[in-house]
Design an enzyme around this catalytic site. Structure first.
Site, PDB file in Angstrom:
ATOM      1  N   LYS A  47      33.792 -61.211   0.562  1.00 33.75           N
ATOM      2  CA  LYS A  47      35.185 -60.863   0.815  1.00 33.75           C
ATOM      3  C   LYS A  47      36.040 -60.826  -0.451  1.00 33.75           C
ATOM      4  CE  LYS A  47      36.928 -60.454   4.349  1.00 33.75           C
ATOM      5  NZ  LYS A  47      37.351 -61.494   5.308  1.00 33.75           N
ATOM      6  N   THR A 107      52.308 -41.205   7.576  1.00 37.34           N
ATOM      7  CA  THR A 107      53.482 -41.625   8.334  1.00 37.34           C
ATOM      8  C   THR A 107      53.004 -42.118   9.690  1.00 37.34           C
ATOM      9  OG1 THR A 107      53.863 -39.376   9.197  1.00 37.34           O
ATOM     10  CG2 THR A 107      55.002 -39.983   7.165  1.00 37.34           C
ATOM     11  N   HIS A 108      53.586 -43.195  10.165  1.00 34.05           N
ATOM     12  CA  HIS A 108      53.159 -43.856  11.404  1.00 34.05           C
ATOM     13  C   HIS A 108      51.692 -44.287  11.324  1.00 34.05           C
ATOM     14  CE1 HIS A 108      56.856 -42.505  13.441  1.00 34.05           C
ATOM     15  NE2 HIS A 108      56.671 -41.384  12.776  1.00 34.05           N
ATOM     16  N   GLU A 154      49.542 -60.944   0.575  1.00 30.57           N
ATOM     17  CA  GLU A 154      49.823 -61.658   1.825  1.00 30.57           C
ATOM     18  C   GLU A 154      50.715 -62.864   1.564  1.00 30.57           C
ATOM     19  OE1 GLU A 154      45.713 -60.565   4.293  1.00 30.57           O
ATOM     20  OE2 GLU A 154      45.861 -62.440   3.174  1.00 30.57           O
ATOM     21  N   HIS A 169      79.278 -90.812  -2.493  1.00 25.08           N
ATOM     22  CA  HIS A 169      80.033 -89.667  -3.015  1.00 25.08           C
ATOM     23  C   HIS A 169      79.540 -89.401  -4.430  1.00 25.08           C
ATOM     24  CE1 HIS A 169      83.313 -87.063  -4.240  1.00 25.08           C
ATOM     25  NE2 HIS A 169      83.855 -87.123  -3.036  1.00 25.08           N
ATOM     26  N   SER A 212      35.670 -68.759   2.371  1.00 25.82           N
ATOM     27  CA  SER A 212      34.766 -69.913   2.386  1.00 25.82           C
ATOM     28  C   SER A 212      33.520 -69.624   3.208  1.00 25.82           C
ATOM     29  CB  SER A 212      35.491 -71.133   2.953  1.00 25.82           C
ATOM     30  OG  SER A 212      35.855 -70.906   4.311  1.00 25.82           O
TER      31      SER A 212
END
Length: 442
Positions: A274, A146-147, A281, A74, A269
């Site tokens: 890139k 849109t969409h 993300e 406790h 890697s």
């Protein structure tokens, strides 16, 4: 919370040493009010007790509590036991008339408040960054989507302005939720003040900067905490919406805006070329965790009778994790926005590539306003927009449109300036309703 996502200050804030120090502050505030109420005030005792706060090594104290907690199972009893070890007989009246939750819940409110202060600082930064960048890119034309499909033109400034407003609303929502959890209790085992008094509670809580729970059980009602973590979850949704937008703008077929990429940073890697949207993300993933904390807080509302302990283990995890993660996420997002790389040429190129079909609604409405039936106008414009030629204007030749619209009226429909003629008023509305009041409140 792992070190990767927790600042040094937030880690210290949620440490056991800080928790026990806060418990002690709460105990002292209550005892002072208790003795004053019953005309037993002992100035030397209170001064000595307050003096111990700075003389106790709270890190060492927390280690000793952990050792004794392993025996008694406790933590509040362990805390009180170690306190007696440290200060002796002067601890005799500490915790008089109280139950564990009086201390734990009241301290929890103080800790959540302190974390909220740090989060609010980060919210202020991101709102300011979004507002500044929105003004920087006001009038910079781009393709609206849109969409995921080409829609009417907008500006990069308006895109960022939308996110600034959402963050502002999230900040207001979180402030309100923080007020809701800024309550404590000193009402005893089932909340009926059996061995204390409401006036003692009011005075002690006032000295701590809190208000009393309206009607407590053994605990402060957990709907308050659900609102706090719910507000954080809503902010998480706003953060992810912006993170996803940045990810989409960095998409290989869009390439309109980019996260900052440091000189020695590596993207892959395997592929040296890139530049991945790793920061955004990362935020998307972390905000999934944020929403899970809110779900756990909602589950904590339904406790048995006057209280059970099922909420305790949950809050020990979600409170430091959720607040630390939100502070981290806002800091990261602010860095992205403040150093966002925008390719104006690509914005212009993508808008031009979409062609003149973007103005189909304006043309349809102009024809309706000139007397053509809506369905007739819709079908005529749709056929021209989807016709064989790349240009809607070319496909409109010999369709009779010239019988309804003058050359100047026709050209105005295809003008981005006409489509976006209300941008100034939109910025002015945001400044008046959101940002100026916020600046005045500082």
């Amino acid at each position: 919370m792992i070190d990767r996502y927790q600042s040094k200050s937030m880690k210290e804030w949620w440490s056991d040493a800080r928790k026990f120090r806060t418990w002690y502050q709460v105990e002292c505030a209550y005892l002072k009010a208790y003795l004053e109420f019953y005309d037993r005030y002992d100035e030397k005792l209170i001064n000595d007790l307050y003096g111990y706060e700075d003389s106790i090594d709270w890190q060492e104290f927390s280690i000793r509590v952990k050792e004794y907690d392993a025996i008694v199972k406790h933590d509040v009893i362990a805390f009180l036991h170690v306190l007696e070890e440290k200060i002796g007989k002067q601890a005799r009246l500490i915790h008089v008339g109280l139950t564990s939750s009086d201390i734990v819940d009241t301290s929890f409110a103080l800790l959540l408040n302190g974390a909220a202060v740090e989060i609010d600082k980060k919210l202020d930064q991101i709102i300011n960054s979004l507002w500044q960048q929105a003004r920087n890119y006001k009038g910079v034309l781009m393709l609206g989507r849109t969409h995921g499909q080409a829609a009417e033109p907008t500006t990069f400034g308006l895109k960022l302005l939308s996110h600034a407003c959402e963050m502002w609303r999230g900040r207001q929502r979180f402030k309100q939720a923080t007020q809701e959890i800024s309550v404590g209790k000193f009402s005893g085992a089932v909340g009926v003040y059996a061995h204390t008094h409401p006036h003692i509670e009011d005075r002690a809580l006032q000295n701590l900067g809190l208000k009393a729970e309206t009607v407590a059980t053994q605990v402060v009602a957990r709907d308050r905490h659900a609102a706090y973590f719910g507000a954080l979850a809503c902010l998480a949704g706003s953060i992810e919406r912006l993170a996803v937008e940045i990810r989409l703008l960095m998409h290989g077929q869009v390439k309109e805006a980019f996260e900052p990429f440091s000189l020695k940073q590596k993207g892959s890697s395997a592929m040296p070329h890139k530049k991945n949207p790793v920061l955004s993300e990362n935020l998307s993933g972390l905000m999934r965790m944020m929403r899970s904390y809110a779900l756990a807080a909602f589950e904590n509302q339904a406790l048995w009778h006057e209280r059970d302990i099922s909420h305790s283990s949950v809050e020990r995890i979600i409170a430091p994790d959720a607040t630390s993660l939100m502070e981290f996420a806002l800091e990261r997002l602010n860095d992205i926005i403040a150093h966002l790389v925008v390719d104006k040429e690509k914005l212009s190129h993508n808008l031009e590539q979409a062609g003149d079909k973007l103005y189909s609604q304006g043309l349809m409405l102009a024809l309706v306003n000139k007397g053509m039936m809506r369905q007739q106008a819709y079908e005529l414009v749709q056929k021209a927009a989807l016709g064989a030629h790349g240009s809607m204007k070319e496909n409109l030749r010999d369709t009779g449109v010239e019988n309804f619209l003058t050359k100047d009226e026709f050209e105005q429909i295809f003008s981005p300036a006409f489509t976006l003629r209300h941008e100034d008023s939109m910025f002015e509305r945001v400044e008046n309703l959101c940002l100026r009041p916020a600046l005045n409140a500082r």
